[in-house]
Structures are given as C-alpha cells and as structure tokens.
Design a protein around this motif. Structure first.
Motif, PDB file in Angstrom:
ATOM      1  N   ALA A  23     -44.424 134.758 -35.798  1.00  0.00           N
ATOM      2  CA  ALA A  23     -43.312 135.035 -35.032  1.00  0.00           C
ATOM      3  C   ALA A  23     -42.045 133.689 -35.359  1.00  0.00           C
ATOM      4  N   PHE A  24     -42.804 132.493 -35.281  1.00  0.00           N
ATOM      5  CA  PHE A  24     -41.803 131.591 -35.833  1.00  0.00           C
ATOM      6  C   PHE A  24     -41.132 131.790 -37.099  1.00  0.00           C
ATOM      7  N   LEU A  25     -41.901 132.123 -38.135  1.00  0.00           N
ATOM      8  CA  LEU A  25     -41.303 132.444 -39.197  1.00  0.00           C
ATOM      9  C   LEU A  25     -39.872 133.652 -39.224  1.00  0.00           C
ATOM     10  N   ALA A  26     -40.412 134.636 -38.466  1.00  0.00           N
ATOM     11  CA  ALA A  26     -39.309 135.798 -38.341  1.00  0.00           C
ATOM     12  C   ALA A  26     -38.128 135.078 -37.356  1.00  0.00           C
ATOM     13  N   LEU A  27     -38.291 134.000 -36.776  1.00  0.00           N
ATOM     14  CA  LEU A  27     -37.058 133.730 -35.932  1.00  0.00           C
ATOM     15  C   LEU A  27     -36.289 132.513 -36.765  1.00  0.00           C
ATOM     16  N   SER A  28     -36.950 131.930 -37.689  1.00  0.00           N
ATOM     17  CA  SER A  28     -36.310 130.643 -38.361  1.00  0.00           C
ATOM     18  C   SER A  28     -36.025 130.852 -39.701  1.00  0.00           C
ATOM     19  N   LEU A  79     -39.341 127.857 -29.592  1.00  0.00           N
ATOM     20  CA  LEU A  79     -38.856 129.374 -29.959  1.00  0.00           C
ATOM     21  C   LEU A  79     -37.743 129.942 -29.193  1.00  0.00           C
ATOM     22  N   VAL A  80     -37.516 129.176 -27.820  1.00  0.00           N
ATOM     23  CA  VAL A  80     -36.199 129.643 -27.086  1.00  0.00           C
ATOM     24  C   VAL A  80     -35.067 129.131 -27.939  1.00  0.00           C
ATOM     25  N   LEU A 107     -32.159 131.926 -29.050  1.00  0.00           N
ATOM     26  CA  LEU A 107     -30.953 131.742 -28.426  1.00  0.00           C
ATOM     27  C   LEU A 107     -29.962 131.686 -29.408  1.00  0.00           C
ATOM     28  N   ARG A 108     -30.351 131.455 -30.770  1.00  0.00           N
ATOM     29  CA  ARG A 108     -29.605 131.136 -31.802  1.00  0.00           C
ATOM     30  C   ARG A 108     -29.504 132.636 -32.521  1.00  0.00           C
ATOM     31  N   HIS A 109     -30.654 132.970 -32.713  1.00  0.00           N
ATOM     32  CA  HIS A 109     -30.572 134.229 -33.502  1.00  0.00           C
ATOM     33  C   HIS A 109     -31.372 135.515 -32.688  1.00  0.00           C
ATOM     34  N   PRO A 110     -30.600 135.805 -31.805  1.00  0.00           N
ATOM     35  CA  PRO A 110     -31.198 136.849 -30.557  1.00  0.00           C
ATOM     36  C   PRO A 110     -31.603 138.217 -31.475  1.00  0.00           C
ATOM     37  N   ALA A 111     -30.790 138.424 -32.573  1.00  0.00           N
ATOM     38  CA  ALA A 111     -31.104 139.633 -33.237  1.00  0.00           C
ATOM     39  C   ALA A 111     -32.609 139.718 -33.964  1.00  0.00           C
ATOM     40  N   ARG A 153     -39.351 134.312 -49.385  1.00  0.00           N
ATOM     41  CA  ARG A 153     -40.154 133.176 -48.806  1.00  0.00           C
ATOM     42  C   ARG A 153     -40.907 133.531 -47.989  1.00  0.00           C
ATOM     43  N   LYS A 154     -40.667 134.550 -46.911  1.00  0.00           N
ATOM     44  CA  LYS A 154     -41.296 135.020 -45.804  1.00  0.00           C
ATOM     45  C   LYS A 154     -42.592 135.852 -46.207  1.00  0.00           C
TER      46      LYS A 154
END
Length: 231
Positions: free
Chosen positions: A150-155, A57-58, A62-66, A161-162
């Motif tokens: 949450a993981f889906l939103a970040l990745s 998650l970190v 860090l890669r997509h803070p937005a 697809r989401k």
C-alpha cells in the motif's frame, strides 16, 4: 500492482485447496480459514503499528489522492497473500516432519564463533528495554511487513521499480517463509525442548524469563503457536 494482486488471490485459493486436500474437507477447517482472515484484517487494519504509520500514509493520500484505490487494492492483496502464507505454514509438519533443529542449532553455533546466538543477543539486555523490543517486533516490523504494498502504491509511480519490489516482497514470504521453511522443517529453539524433550535450550528459556519475556505480546504469540502445533 494488478499482477501482485492476482498472484496473491491465486495463492490464497491454492492454499485453501491445498489445505483441504491435506486435512480433508470440513466446515471446521473452512471456519478456521475465515477466523484467520478476520484476525489478519483486524491486525492489519488496527494493529499497534497503524498509530505511528498513519501520518505517513495520510500525507501521501492527501498528496496523491488518485493513488488511494491502488493502495487499497494492494492492502487487500496483502491480506490474501499473508493468509495464504499462514495456511501453508501450518502444513509444514504434515508435508515434512520436523527434522532440521539439531542441524540448525549446530550451524548457529558455528556461524557465531562457537557461541549460541541467543547468548550474544541476551548480552545486550543491559542496554535494551525488553518490553520495548517486543513492541518493536509486533509494531514496527508489522508496519513494514503488512503496509509495504500500500505504501509503495501511494509513494511510487515507477511501474518497473514497483514490480521489482513487489516481486521481492512475494519471494520473501513464499520462498523463504513457505518453501525453504518446509525443506528445512524445524520447530525452532523456543519450542525444541518441549517438542523433542531434553533441556538443550533450558538456559535460553531461563534467560528469557529473567528478561521479563513472559507476559509480552511475543510470549502470547508463541503460546498461541504452540497450542496450534499440538492441537
């Protein structure tokens, strides 16, 4: 994610209203809902699965803070969904008295070639650490079950697809966990003998005791569920 979140919060409201209608209004019942919500927040925010999932998650934060805001929104919505699911799960024996255990046990044996499925799984005990298996259920399963939105939103930023994944996620909780579980209302093998009487599953319980199942996190969870059932 917004559609998922709206549905989750609406389902929580529906579950609260439904349980109040079923059990009647009381401050005790509302207090129980509050305790359940806090327990879910505590587990989902500090459960054993967080430790190994945190680096992943970190990395994405860090890669997509937005995307962090959407992930937090999804996490809050997951709490609402699971809380609503749990409340409705508790109404099953009130809505549909337990009836399907004998049928389910028969299907289990038929589907597993005439052998009770627990016998097949317990044969693997020589190769599996029982405590490790319990931690896997409460830890790794929890990671996938509770962090997925949450993981889906970040990745992933593919909205179609989401939406597809989140729809399947909701269906798994609500259709399988609430609707079908209500239609085929049953206590399950671990509780059957205690609930109905008899010793049909006594060999399974004895085998679990031999596998040092007592004292594990799963044993504590099952005892808590039993206490809730007979309360």
């Amino acid at each position: 994610m917004s559609v998922f979140a709206r549905f989750s919060f609406m389902y929580l409201v529906f579950s609260i209203v439904a349980t109040v209608v079923i059990y009647g209004f009381s401050f005790e019942h509302l207090g129980m809902i509050g305790v359940l919500t806090m327990d879910l927040i505590t587990y989902m925010g500090a459960g054993p699965w967080v430790w190994w999932l945190s680096p992943i998650l970190v990395y994405f934060v860090l890669r997509h803070p937005a995307r962090l805001g959407e992930a937090a929104y999804g996490f809050a919505a997951t709490i609402a969904l699971v809380c609503g699911y749990t409340l409705m799960k508790g109404t099953i024996p009130v809505l549909v008295p337990y009836w399907a255990d004998d049928m389910m046990a028969h299907w289990d044996i038929v589907l597993h070639g005439g052998v009770a499925p627990w016998e097949l799984s317990h044969r693997l005990s020589a190769y599996i650490d029982t405590d490790g298996a319990a931690r896997t259920y409460s830890g790794f399963w929890g990671a996938f079950a509770f962090s997925f939105p949450a993981f889906l939103a970040l990745s992933d930023q593919d909205q179609t697809r989401k939406m597809r994944f989140l729809t399947l996620y909701v269906l798994a909780w609500i259709v399988l966990g609430n609707l079908i579980a209500t239609v085929f209302s049953s206590v399950g093998p671990i509780y059957a003998d205690r609930y109905y009487g008899g010793d049909t599953f006594a060999p399974m319980i004895a085998s679990l005791n031999d596998l040092t199942f007592p004292g594990t996190s799963l044993d504590a969870l099952q005892n808590w569920l039993w206490d809730s059932l007979i309360a």
